[in-house]
Design an enzyme around this catalytic site. Sequence first.
Site, PDB file in Angstrom:
ATOM      1  N   SER A   1       0.827  -1.205   0.000  1.00  0.00           N
ATOM      2  CA  SER A   1       0.000   0.000   0.000  1.00  0.00           C
ATOM      3  C   SER A   1       0.869   1.266   0.000  1.00  0.00           C
ATOM      4  CB  SER A   1      -0.918   0.001   1.227  1.00  0.00           C
ATOM      5  OG  SER A   1      -0.157  -0.172   2.410  1.00  0.00           O
TER       6      SER A   1
ATOM      7  N   HIS B   1     -39.958  24.363  -8.970  1.00  0.00           N
ATOM      8  CA  HIS B   1     -40.154  23.545 -10.181  1.00  0.00           C
ATOM      9  C   HIS B   1     -39.465  24.181 -11.403  1.00  0.00           C
ATOM     10  CE1 HIS B   1     -43.449  21.547  -7.917  1.00  0.00           C
ATOM     11  NE2 HIS B   1     -43.713  22.788  -7.523  1.00  0.00           N
TER      12      HIS B   1
ATOM     13  N   SER C   1     -14.436  26.245 -27.105  1.00  0.00           N
ATOM     14  CA  SER C   1     -14.691  25.011 -27.844  1.00  0.00           C
ATOM     15  C   SER C   1     -13.641  24.866 -28.934  1.00  0.00           C
ATOM     16  CB  SER C   1     -16.095  25.088 -28.453  1.00  0.00           C
ATOM     17  OG  SER C   1     -16.161  24.299 -29.624  1.00  0.00           O
TER      18      SER C   1
ATOM     19  N   LYS D   1     -18.199  29.868 -28.554  1.00  0.00           N
ATOM     20  CA  LYS D   1     -18.512  29.245 -27.258  1.00  0.00           C
ATOM     21  C   LYS D   1     -17.680  29.748 -26.079  1.00  0.00           C
ATOM     22  CE  LYS D   1     -21.052  26.289 -26.416  1.00  0.00           C
ATOM     23  NZ  LYS D   1     -21.231  24.883 -26.685  1.00  0.00           N
TER      24      LYS D   1
ATOM     25  N   GLU E   1     -19.283  22.630 -14.363  1.00  0.00           N
ATOM     26  CA  GLU E   1     -19.663  21.275 -14.793  1.00  0.00           C
ATOM     27  C   GLU E   1     -18.791  20.212 -14.141  1.00  0.00           C
ATOM     28  OE1 GLU E   1     -21.052  21.288 -19.261  1.00  0.00           O
ATOM     29  OE2 GLU E   1     -19.492  22.780 -18.964  1.00  0.00           O
TER      30      GLU E   1
ATOM     31  N   TYR F   1      -9.182  -6.271  13.222  1.00  0.00           N
ATOM     32  CA  TYR F   1      -8.594  -5.811  11.963  1.00  0.00           C
ATOM     33  C   TYR F   1      -8.679  -6.886  10.879  1.00  0.00           C
ATOM     34  CZ  TYR F   1      -5.359  -4.127   8.450  1.00  0.00           C
ATOM     35  OH  TYR F   1      -4.819  -3.725   7.261  1.00  0.00           O
TER      36      TYR F   1
HETATM   37  N1  ARG Z   1      -1.132  -1.272   5.438  1.00  0.00           N
HETATM   38  C1  ARG Z   1      -2.017  -1.759   6.407  1.00  0.00           C
HETATM   39  C2  ARG Z   1      -3.365  -1.015   6.300  1.00  0.00           C
HETATM   40  O1  ARG Z   1      -3.380  -0.021   5.707  1.00  0.00           O
HETATM   41  C3  ARG Z   1      -1.471  -1.562   7.771  1.00  0.00           C
HETATM   42  C4  ARG Z   1      -2.016  -2.509   8.818  1.00  0.00           C
HETATM   43  C5  ARG Z   1      -1.560  -3.881   8.503  1.00  0.00           C
HETATM   44  N2  ARG Z   1      -1.905  -4.807   9.533  1.00  0.00           N
HETATM   45  C6  ARG Z   1      -1.836  -6.089   9.362  1.00  0.00           C
HETATM   46  N3  ARG Z   1      -2.197  -6.848  10.359  1.00  0.00           N
HETATM   47  N4  ARG Z   1      -1.523  -6.650   8.222  1.00  0.00           N
HETATM   48  O2  ARG Z   1      -4.373  -1.440   6.805  1.00  0.00           O
END
Ligand code: ARG
Length: 465
Positions: A22, A155, A276, A282, A289, A316
């Site tokens: 990540s 309306h 445009s 235009k 938008e 978690y």
């Molecule tokens: N990168 C993980 C997240 O964003 C961090 C927590 C990871 N925890 C674990 N038990 N793998 O959630």
Amino acid sequence: MKLWSGRFGKDTDALVNTFNASIDFDRRLYREDIRGSMAHAKMLTDCGILSPEDGEAIQRGLSGILSDFEAGNIDFTADNEDIHMNIEALLTERIGDAGKRLHTARSRNDQVALDFRMYVRREIGVVIGHLLSLETVLCEKAKAHQATVMPGYTHLQRAQPVSFAHHLMAYANMFARDVTRLEDCRERLNKCPLGCGALAGTTYPIDRWKTAEELDFDAPVENSMDGVSDRDYALELLSDLSILMTHLSRFAEEVILWCSWEFKFVELDDAYATGSSIMPQKKNPDVAELVRGKTGRVYGHLMSLLTTMKGLPLAYNKDMQEDKEPVFDALDTVEICLPVFAAMLDTMKVLPGNMRQAAGRGFINATDCADYLTKKGMPFRDAYTVTGRLVAYCTREGKSLEELSLEELRTESELFGDDVYKALRLENCMALRNSYGGPAIRETTRQIQDIEDFVAERQQEDADT
Ligand code: ARG
């Protein structure tokens, strides 16, 4: 080698490595991660869990990483998966064994929960700042247009006279509620999850109040399982941002209508409109938008995170790594929409003559005509019918109510007198609508003042902290 490689007999598959990582997006949390680690290490030292020497080395190592990263001298790697492990690995590389002691009495689960909360808390302040600037633009514009009569619609049909200031202040009130919604969210989220550990707290004699205070939280989160698995604050933020975008999008839609030839109530500044590639004449309201269009994307992020969270068992789960991108993108979106929209409003030219002209057609003083008769003693329902007949007559004759002669008016009711013309004048119709919250100048003055006070109160608090 992975930090957690101990129990594994093989390297991670390359595709899994990429899939699992990540760091590409959670690198944004570097400041929070480092600040959180510093607070954690300080608390461990104060509680005698870390030696003062190790504590000192960790503080120095982390602040070095912070400045090196900000100077662009650090490359994080997907091999270290996320921001937490990248920083820890780097720290250990730099300071040796002390770095390996940092994660004592902590898990990435409480670490990420902490970082993300602090990130959301900070960004709420940024969004509020943008909202307050928008409010200031609205108040300035409104002050200049308290006497600018325009048709109010229901309306999308011309309904009753309002002023442009009154219309703008309607939005100012919506944005003020957006501010308070975000403030509520920030207040509710302000409990510290650090020390919840993986899910079940820790056997070390830690002091959660110390870290909570150090990191400007009101208190520690009450339950360690809740602390690592709650993402309510992110959902609440996305809900608040979605509502905010609804307001912005409705406003954008009106600006788009207003600058069409059909309305021509406003003209956008050249710097805030686009041309445009084929039609030389235009001038398009792309900014408005895009604001309207990007609203869909923020709603999508809310739905995406709600769906991610809905079936997760405690505590978690890695699914929760999917919480960040929707929040980051929603914030990025709102944080550009608000200032660009405010600047577009600030620079646009208002065309009061065209608004007044539109107000003159469509019988928006019909209610006032009925009210006139009512004040002369006719029951409102009868006055309503009489006026309706007059409107039908005017439609056939191609006239407005105030263009009828007294004779024509009197064919429907003897109660009409010379003073009816004064009562039908749009400026008077608007001025008489002085009930609390109405468009009369006395009332819009109050509304503008209220919003200005609202903004000033917050800017003062900001300056004080
Ligand atoms: N990168 C993980 C997240 O964003 C961090 C927590 C990871 N925890 C674990 N038990 N793998 O959630």
